[in-house]
Write an enzyme that holds these catalytic residues in place. Sequence first.
Site, PDB file in Angstrom:
ATOM      1  N   TYR A 436      33.519  40.837  36.808  1.00  0.00           N
ATOM      2  CA  TYR A 436      33.995  42.043  37.625  1.00  0.00           C
ATOM      3  C   TYR A 436      35.417  42.195  38.054  1.00  0.00           C
ATOM      4  CZ  TYR A 436      32.744  38.968  41.764  1.00  0.00           C
ATOM      5  OH  TYR A 436      32.583  37.939  42.669  1.00  0.00           O
ATOM      6  N   GLU A 437      35.633  43.326  38.646  1.00  0.00           N
ATOM      7  CA  GLU A 437      37.176  43.594  39.147  1.00  0.00           C
ATOM      8  C   GLU A 437      37.851  43.591  37.828  1.00  0.00           C
ATOM      9  OE1 GLU A 437      37.891  44.723  41.694  1.00  0.00           O
ATOM     10  OE2 GLU A 437      36.153  43.868  43.071  1.00  0.00           O
ATOM     11  N   GLY A 438      37.246  44.164  36.777  1.00  0.00           N
ATOM     12  CA  GLY A 438      38.022  44.289  35.341  1.00  0.00           C
ATOM     13  C   GLY A 438      37.718  42.842  34.647  1.00  0.00           C
TER      14      GLY A 438
END
Length: 588
Positions: A436-438
């Site tokens: 997550y978050e890229g």
Amino acid sequence: MVAYIPPVDDIRFLLNEVFDFNETMKTLPGYEEIDADLAVSILEQAGKFCAAVLEPLNRPSDEEGCRLENDQVFTPDGTSEAYKAFINAGWSGLSGDPEFGGQGLPRVMQVLLDEMLSSANLSFGLFPGLTRGAAEAISIHASDALKQRYLPKMISGEWTGAMALTEASAGTDLGLLNTRAEASVDDSYRITGTKIFISSGDHDFGGNIIHLVLARLPDAPKGVKGISLFLVPKFLVNDDGSLGARNGMSVGSLEHKMGIHGQPTCVMNYDGATGWLVGEVGRGLNAMFTMMNAERLFIGIQGLGIGEVANQKATAYARERLQGRSLDGSRGPVQIVEHPDVRNMLLRGRAYADAARALAIWTSMQMDIAARHPDEGARKSANGLVALLTPVVKAAFTDFGFETAVLSQQVFGGHGYIREWGMEQFVRDARITQIYEGTNGVQAIDLVQRKLPMEDGALPSRFFALIKQDLQSPVTCRNADAIVGATTEALERLERATERLLSGRLDPFAAGAASTGYLRLFALVAYGWMWTRMAKTAAMSDAGDRICRRKIAVSRFFAERVLPETIGLEVALNASPESVMALDADSF
């Protein structure tokens, strides 16, 4: 199972001896009275809270999970009470803006608190972490009216925050999102659409939940330039600050996940929900990146936290578990910590965690300089270094944190695979941090294609110069020779790889094929730098001190057993991308 021990002694060593924390704080307006002793004393209390209140909830919360009943999200037993205790103790506002009720303490202290939260209870730590990120985005980009209305209660923790980016058809490529916004007769907008994977999207803590939602206005162009950012609260807020009617938003379902079961990850439906523009029309992604970059650093710290606690548990188990005979066959059964393979796993995890903590402190000190230093040049320089290291911290800390969790589970053997020892939860929880978050692949591309060319390619050179400065300073003890020599050689490999990437000789396919390996090479050299600083400091300190003895020993392990990986990485980076790109998609 032994309890988590907050690494306060290591933090004290780093702040007092490895980094110029006291001198740096004296140069920053508003931080002149803050020194390492004060920081450690505050963090010691934070660690006690994490160990006594949050860790005991970690496994029960994982087993119970969150549930959705009658459109209401319920978190596991004890979570709501723990959150109230957390905000009542003032931890939610540690680094918050004093103008809105925060304590305004340095980012360094916030990062170290985040590490301990992540070690004790990763699912819980997301609630304050996301709230802080949303508050920072509002503080920088929103109107004064929105700041005055929402920031005080977000910084106090009474209200929480979430960010709503992802849609079923728009993940990494946010330009594909379909959520729409329509202007109302006043200054508000109506937001309609569905978002997925929304951490902390709803809960049972009471108060309000402030969503930052990316959406597209009717006349907006396609792509990311047509995206705007909107503040959408769960409850509308009356003029006197009290909560009003429920907004037009609801939880469609809770995601069923591999890990972080104590964290409600929601599918959110916005049905004409009232929202307010944050920042400029069409520049929503720019505003959201304030939060995303903060969260990427925060997620990196989650990887550190998981690696730290997993290594602690494995080390304690290895000291207690009796199995097998000594290598010379004279004794048995012996503690498994005597076996070289077990030691190798424990030392690798310790090498990763200690170096990550050191690099986290150095990076967060740069963030404090970028925010407060009176000299514009110093602020700009520090800001560039933070930008360079953000994808490295996010990806490397989480990759190495996951690797450490797996190695630590392996130390337990079969006991690591069953639930009662808790190690399999660390593996499951750590896995999301790489996604997550890229995803970490996206972070690698960001490093190679966006960050390396910054300042016309001079930014990585500035960073490498800092490393060389420490490598070339006098070594007063042979105990540091191994790490200095190995890091010097690894840095030369990194410089050659960087020059090749920046030379323009590589096409986009080659850069893409090299990016993940390059980020790992970059991270290993940065870790070698941190181990150089720690080993030199330890070599000049009391040789009988336990921490100094451990630093010197682990630095040698890192030099001889980990940094040689950079040789293979350089070879792979020099290879043609043809082996990656030759197979056509239909043949996979």
